[in-house]
Design a protein around this motif. Structure first.
Motif, PDB file in Angstrom:
ATOM      1  N   ASP A  62       0.823  -1.207   0.000  1.00  0.00           N
ATOM      2  CA  ASP A  62       0.000   0.000   0.000  1.00  0.00           C
ATOM      3  C   ASP A  62       0.858   1.259   0.000  1.00  0.00           C
ATOM      4  OD1 ASP A  62      -2.648  -1.344   2.130  1.00  0.00           O
ATOM      5  OD2 ASP A  62      -2.306  -1.494  -0.032  1.00  0.00           O
ATOM      6  N   SER A  63       2.023   1.180   0.620  1.00  0.00           N
ATOM      7  CA  SER A  63       2.877   2.362   0.776  1.00  0.00           C
ATOM      8  C   SER A  63       3.416   2.884  -0.552  1.00  0.00           C
ATOM      9  CB  SER A  63       4.037   2.048   1.721  1.00  0.00           C
ATOM     10  OG  SER A  63       4.819   0.985   1.221  1.00  0.00           O
ATOM     11  N   VAL A  64       3.451   2.039  -1.585  1.00  0.00           N
ATOM     12  CA  VAL A  64       4.013   2.468  -2.868  1.00  0.00           C
ATOM     13  C   VAL A  64       3.034   2.344  -4.019  1.00  0.00           C
ATOM     14  CG1 VAL A  64       6.343   1.882  -2.105  1.00  0.00           C
ATOM     15  CG2 VAL A  64       5.014   0.201  -3.422  1.00  0.00           C
ATOM     16  N   LYS A  65       1.854   1.851  -3.764  1.00  0.00           N
ATOM     17  CA  LYS A  65       0.866   1.661  -4.823  1.00  0.00           C
ATOM     18  C   LYS A  65       0.552   3.003  -5.471  1.00  0.00           C
ATOM     19  CE  LYS A  65      -2.036  -1.432  -3.664  1.00  0.00           C
ATOM     20  NZ  LYS A  65      -3.177  -2.142  -3.035  1.00  0.00           N
ATOM     21  N   GLY A  66       0.605   3.022  -6.793  1.00  0.00           N
ATOM     22  CA  GLY A  66       0.359   4.250  -7.524  1.00  0.00           C
ATOM     23  C   GLY A  66       1.613   5.040  -7.846  1.00  0.00           C
ATOM     24  N   ARG A  67       2.697   4.808  -7.116  1.00  0.00           N
ATOM     25  CA  ARG A  67       3.959   5.504  -7.389  1.00  0.00           C
ATOM     26  C   ARG A  67       5.016   4.589  -7.996  1.00  0.00           C
ATOM     27  NH1 ARG A  67       7.391   7.790  -3.772  1.00  0.00           N
ATOM     28  NH2 ARG A  67       6.826   6.310  -2.123  1.00  0.00           N
ATOM     29  N   PHE A  68       4.996   3.326  -7.612  1.00  0.00           N
ATOM     30  CA  PHE A  68       5.986   2.356  -8.095  1.00  0.00           C
ATOM     31  C   PHE A  68       5.296   1.372  -9.038  1.00  0.00           C
ATOM     32  CE2 PHE A  68       9.155   2.455  -4.269  1.00  0.00           C
ATOM     33  CZ  PHE A  68       9.221   3.838  -4.379  1.00  0.00           C
ATOM     34  N   THR A  69       6.025   0.960 -10.066  1.00  0.00           N
ATOM     35  CA  THR A  69       5.510  -0.016 -11.017  1.00  0.00           C
ATOM     36  C   THR A  69       6.540  -1.105 -11.235  1.00  0.00           C
ATOM     37  OG1 THR A  69       4.222   1.694 -12.157  1.00  0.00           O
ATOM     38  CG2 THR A  69       4.591  -0.382 -13.326  1.00  0.00           C
ATOM     39  N   ILE A  70       6.139  -2.343 -11.037  1.00  0.00           N
ATOM     40  CA  ILE A  70       7.017  -3.481 -11.295  1.00  0.00           C
ATOM     41  C   ILE A  70       6.666  -4.056 -12.658  1.00  0.00           C
ATOM     42  CG2 ILE A  70       5.501  -5.189 -10.179  1.00  0.00           C
ATOM     43  CD1 ILE A  70       8.063  -6.572  -9.133  1.00  0.00           C
ATOM     44  N   SER A  71       7.692  -4.451 -13.383  1.00  0.00           N
ATOM     45  CA  SER A  71       7.474  -5.075 -14.684  1.00  0.00           C
ATOM     46  C   SER A  71       8.579  -6.090 -14.932  1.00  0.00           C
ATOM     47  CB  SER A  71       7.441  -4.029 -15.799  1.00  0.00           C
ATOM     48  OG  SER A  71       8.663  -3.323 -15.873  1.00  0.00           O
ATOM     49  N   ARG A  72       8.344  -6.907 -15.932  1.00  0.00           N
ATOM     50  CA  ARG A  72       9.268  -8.017 -16.173  1.00  0.00           C
ATOM     51  C   ARG A  72       9.452  -8.207 -17.667  1.00  0.00           C
ATOM     52  NH1 ARG A  72       8.675 -13.591 -12.857  1.00  0.00           N
ATOM     53  NH2 ARG A  72      10.401 -14.741 -13.797  1.00  0.00           N
ATOM     54  N   ASN A  73      10.703  -8.303 -18.079  1.00  0.00           N
ATOM     55  CA  ASN A  73      11.027  -8.653 -19.458  1.00  0.00           C
ATOM     56  C   ASN A  73      11.433 -10.119 -19.456  1.00  0.00           C
ATOM     57  OD1 ASN A  73      12.479  -9.148 -21.914  1.00  0.00           O
ATOM     58  ND2 ASN A  73      12.556  -6.942 -22.231  1.00  0.00           N
ATOM     59  N   ILE A  74      10.525 -10.966 -19.925  1.00  0.00           N
ATOM     60  CA  ILE A  74      10.765 -12.402 -19.845  1.00  0.00           C
ATOM     61  C   ILE A  74      11.940 -12.815 -20.725  1.00  0.00           C
ATOM     62  CG2 ILE A  74       9.735 -14.654 -20.363  1.00  0.00           C
ATOM     63  CD1 ILE A  74       7.047 -13.425 -19.508  1.00  0.00           C
ATOM     64  N   ALA A  75      12.051 -12.216 -21.892  1.00  0.00           N
ATOM     65  CA  ALA A  75      13.134 -12.581 -22.805  1.00  0.00           C
ATOM     66  C   ALA A  75      14.498 -12.253 -22.220  1.00  0.00           C
ATOM     67  CB  ALA A  75      12.943 -11.868 -24.134  1.00  0.00           C
ATOM     68  N   LEU A  76      14.572 -11.167 -21.445  1.00  0.00           N
ATOM     69  CA  LEU A  76      15.850 -10.739 -20.872  1.00  0.00           C
ATOM     70  C   LEU A  76      16.037 -11.237 -19.444  1.00  0.00           C
ATOM     71  CD1 LEU A  76      16.046  -7.018 -22.064  1.00  0.00           C
ATOM     72  CD2 LEU A  76      17.120  -9.042 -23.087  1.00  0.00           C
ATOM     73  N   ASN A  77      15.040 -11.930 -18.902  1.00  0.00           N
ATOM     74  CA  ASN A  77      15.105 -12.380 -17.503  1.00  0.00           C
ATOM     75  C   ASN A  77      15.437 -11.218 -16.579  1.00  0.00           C
ATOM     76  OD1 ASN A  77      14.376 -15.077 -17.674  1.00  0.00           O
ATOM     77  ND2 ASN A  77      16.459 -15.751 -18.118  1.00  0.00           N
ATOM     78  N   THR A  78      14.762 -10.122 -16.787  1.00  0.00           N
ATOM     79  CA  THR A  78      15.027  -8.914 -16.005  1.00  0.00           C
ATOM     80  C   THR A  78      13.721  -8.382 -15.425  1.00  0.00           C
ATOM     81  OG1 THR A  78      16.929  -8.349 -17.380  1.00  0.00           O
ATOM     82  CG2 THR A  78      15.958  -6.577 -16.083  1.00  0.00           C
ATOM     83  N   VAL A  79      13.794  -7.952 -14.181  1.00  0.00           N
ATOM     84  CA  VAL A  79      12.645  -7.325 -13.544  1.00  0.00           C
ATOM     85  C   VAL A  79      13.014  -5.869 -13.251  1.00  0.00           C
ATOM     86  CG1 VAL A  79      13.325  -8.085 -11.225  1.00  0.00           C
ATOM     87  CG2 VAL A  79      10.930  -7.515 -11.696  1.00  0.00           C
ATOM     88  N   TYR A  80      12.042  -4.992 -13.391  1.00  0.00           N
ATOM     89  CA  TYR A  80      12.264  -3.563 -13.216  1.00  0.00           C
ATOM     90  C   TYR A  80      11.363  -3.022 -12.108  1.00  0.00           C
ATOM     91  CZ  TYR A  80      14.101  -4.248 -17.922  1.00  0.00           C
ATOM     92  OH  TYR A  80      14.803  -4.708 -19.001  1.00  0.00           O
ATOM     93  N   LEU A  81      11.813  -1.944 -11.507  1.00  0.00           N
ATOM     94  CA  LEU A  81      10.975  -1.204 -10.575  1.00  0.00           C
ATOM     95  C   LEU A  81      11.066   0.259 -10.969  1.00  0.00           C
ATOM     96  CD1 LEU A  81       9.147  -1.498  -8.055  1.00  0.00           C
ATOM     97  CD2 LEU A  81      11.122  -0.744  -6.707  1.00  0.00           C
ATOM     98  N   ARG A  82       9.987   0.754 -11.525  1.00  0.00           N
ATOM     99  CA  ARG A  82       9.910   2.165 -11.888  1.00  0.00           C
ATOM    100  C   ARG A  82       9.348   2.916 -10.692  1.00  0.00           C
ATOM    101  NH1 ARG A  82      11.723   6.196 -15.359  1.00  0.00           N
ATOM    102  NH2 ARG A  82      10.092   7.762 -15.604  1.00  0.00           N
TER     103      ARG A  82
END
Length: 119
Positions: A62-82
């Motif tokens: 709840d503390s970061v909902k709306g400000r942080f976005t997690i995503s994943r590039n499956i081909a690159l095996n990489t996860v991001y946190l915007r």
């Protein structure tokens, strides 16, 4: 064995945005749930977000909902946190982590990436 390496941390100003990356390797990492945590000085490690192996399902603290976005590039095996609208209280060491099942404990951890937000 899964290896996780974070990058993208640094010093930013309040209100700025930043994107962290975590490169995952080893074994069947594509089948793992990947998450982000942070630990500020003197505080316990805090869960931020998780993404499932498909990349389609996410969950946030709840503390970061709306400000942080997690995503994943499956081909690159990489996860991001915007991270957006960063504030000094977001200053912490940010870690990515991996677990096979959503009900497992977090089994693998990266070394952490420092994010410092100045006012």
């Amino acid at each position: 064995q899964v290896q996780l390496v974070e990058s993208g941390g640094g010093l930013v100003q309040a209100g700025d945005s930043l994107r962290l990356s975590c490169a995952a390797s080893g074994g069947t990492v594509a089948m793992f749930n990947l998450g982000w945590f942070r630990q500020a000085p003197g505080k316990e490690r805090e869960f931020l977000a998780v993404v499932d192996p498909s990349g389609r399902n996410t969950r946030y603290a709840d503390s970061v909902k709306g400000r942080f976005t997690i995503s994943r590039n499956i081909a690159l095996n990489t996860v991001y946190l915007r991270m957006s609208s960063l504030q000094p209280e977001d200053t912490a060491v940010y870690y990515c982590a991996a677990r096979f099942r959503a009900t497992d404990s977090w089994q693998y951890w990266g070394q952490g990436s420092q994010v410092t937000v100045s006012s």
